[in-house]
Design an enzyme around this catalytic site. Sequence first.
Site, short mmCIF file in Angstrom:
data_model
loop_
_atom_site.label_atom_id
_atom_site.label_comp_id
_atom_site.label_asym_id
_atom_site.label_seq_id
_atom_site.Cartn_x
_atom_site.Cartn_y
_atom_site.Cartn_z
N GLU A 64 0.87 -1.18 0.00
CA GLU A 64 0.00 0.00 0.00
C GLU A 64 0.90 1.22 0.00
OE1 GLU A 64 -3.17 0.00 -0.38
OE2 GLU A 64 -3.52 -2.15 -0.16
N CYS A 72 -2.02 9.45 2.35
CA CYS A 72 -1.55 8.88 1.08
C CYS A 72 -2.52 9.13 -0.06
CB CYS A 72 -1.29 7.38 1.23
SG CYS A 72 -2.75 6.41 1.67
#
Length: 527
Positions: free
Chosen positions: A224, A258
Amino acid sequence: MADVGCKCDHFLFKMSREQLVVHRARKSFNTGKTKPLEYRIHQLKNLLRFISERRGEIADAVKRDLGKSARGTELFETLGLEGEINLSMEKLAEWAAPRPVEKSLLTISDEVYVQPEPLGVVLIIGAWNYPWAVTLQPLVGAIAAGNAAVIKPSEVSSHSAKVMEELLPQYLDKDLYPVVTGGVSETQELLKQRFDHVFYTGSSTVGKLVMEAAARHLTPVTLELGGKSPCYIDKDCDIRIACRRITWGKFVNCGQTCIAPDFILCEASIQSKVIEEIKKCIKEFYTDNPETFEDYGRIINQRHFKRLMALMEGSTVAVGGTGDESQCYIAPTVLKDVTGESKVMREEIFGPLLPIITVSGVDEAIQFINEREKPLVIYIFSHDNKLIKRVIAETSSGALLANDCLVHFTVSALPFGGVGNSGMGCYHGQHSFDQLSHLRSCLIKQLKMEGVNSMRYPPHTAKKLGWARFFLLKRVNVCRLRRMALLATLAGLAAFAVQVKQLKYPNSVRRAATGFALIWAMCYLTR
């Protein structure tokens, strides 16, 4: 026997701390204690109890790490975790059950299904920006799938890591779900060990090192990562609402998200309007002085503070631009007239800087996006559904979100993950369970009907090939066949009932009612 025991003790004594943790986790997993669903649910309940009972310690740690308020911690860290745990407990029996698959004529009498099974020992390496959410959400999936998990919180968010190390073992099985703290050397030592899956959240640079280390053991990985997520604003959209949602999505957690919009793409004709609206929203959300506002956080450390301040070099500041290194504070900042070659465009920003790049329209925006690495998410704000669908069709990213920011992360039914440089694999809800399970193919055949099976044995004649083509290529919808068989049975029973009623009650109304019931059954079963 005593000599063997001494050798084992000597072997364990020579192990590093990380080796010993992994050894104990695998030994405990091999007992089979995680196989029963009841055990997994018990551990998930304990994890939920941990979040509930230790809410104060968690909030205090996040405050010390990132300057986040207690309400912000609950909203962006623990609330989603509670939802994931509750969903996993509710759906676990369904997710873990055998999954029947479509059959061919050759396997029509066989039992054919997919059986999810635990992978083994999973390594979860968390990130510092949301130290609880992105570390414990994968753990929820690992527990639900029946794995052991070694948890490595980020050393950068040191206060959260310490609380996790001290308190989590009081709620979860210490051997199956150990917490390992430390820095780069400890993480490197962990990555030397053999795991059955590695789940990493962080930067693309470190992600490559994690994948390289995992490859030595042929261990699959979920990465991720991040990247520069673009945000295109159509000139004909409601710019006020668009900027309101972009401002929230960009500056929450001080831009250290993010999936935050990394930069804006818009036509030059609306750049001034966009800047003005974002400026208004910053004032509305964070007051005239965000530095003193409790819901505006801080940069994680001075190293990242200096990196972010340096990224502004060569760009024109339209809003904000100020900072205080001693407090790791950077004001919400908008940069205008930025180009693709500007310093701020060379890496993922991961902070409260929002560059605006002007383009001639959606064509140039799509080209700009496609010339760069695939992002974790693409944002687009537009009233035009055709334009939105065009961006979906002509670009690639981990996700695409139209007319809002970040909220796709909250939808457990959507797989969350990147593509290409922004990551691989996905999680949330059942996707976490499947990602951390082995989906095992199972076929159980009876030792009979050998005549049908003989078509595969030598010699391979043209006749056998013809039959093989028919039996192997013809797909069978077993559920539909069952409905048809049930329908035929009901039709037979209905016909019998009609005959009986004609003899006993020669009444046209009753015959009509029976016929209506038969038609209803046919409609229902053939849906």
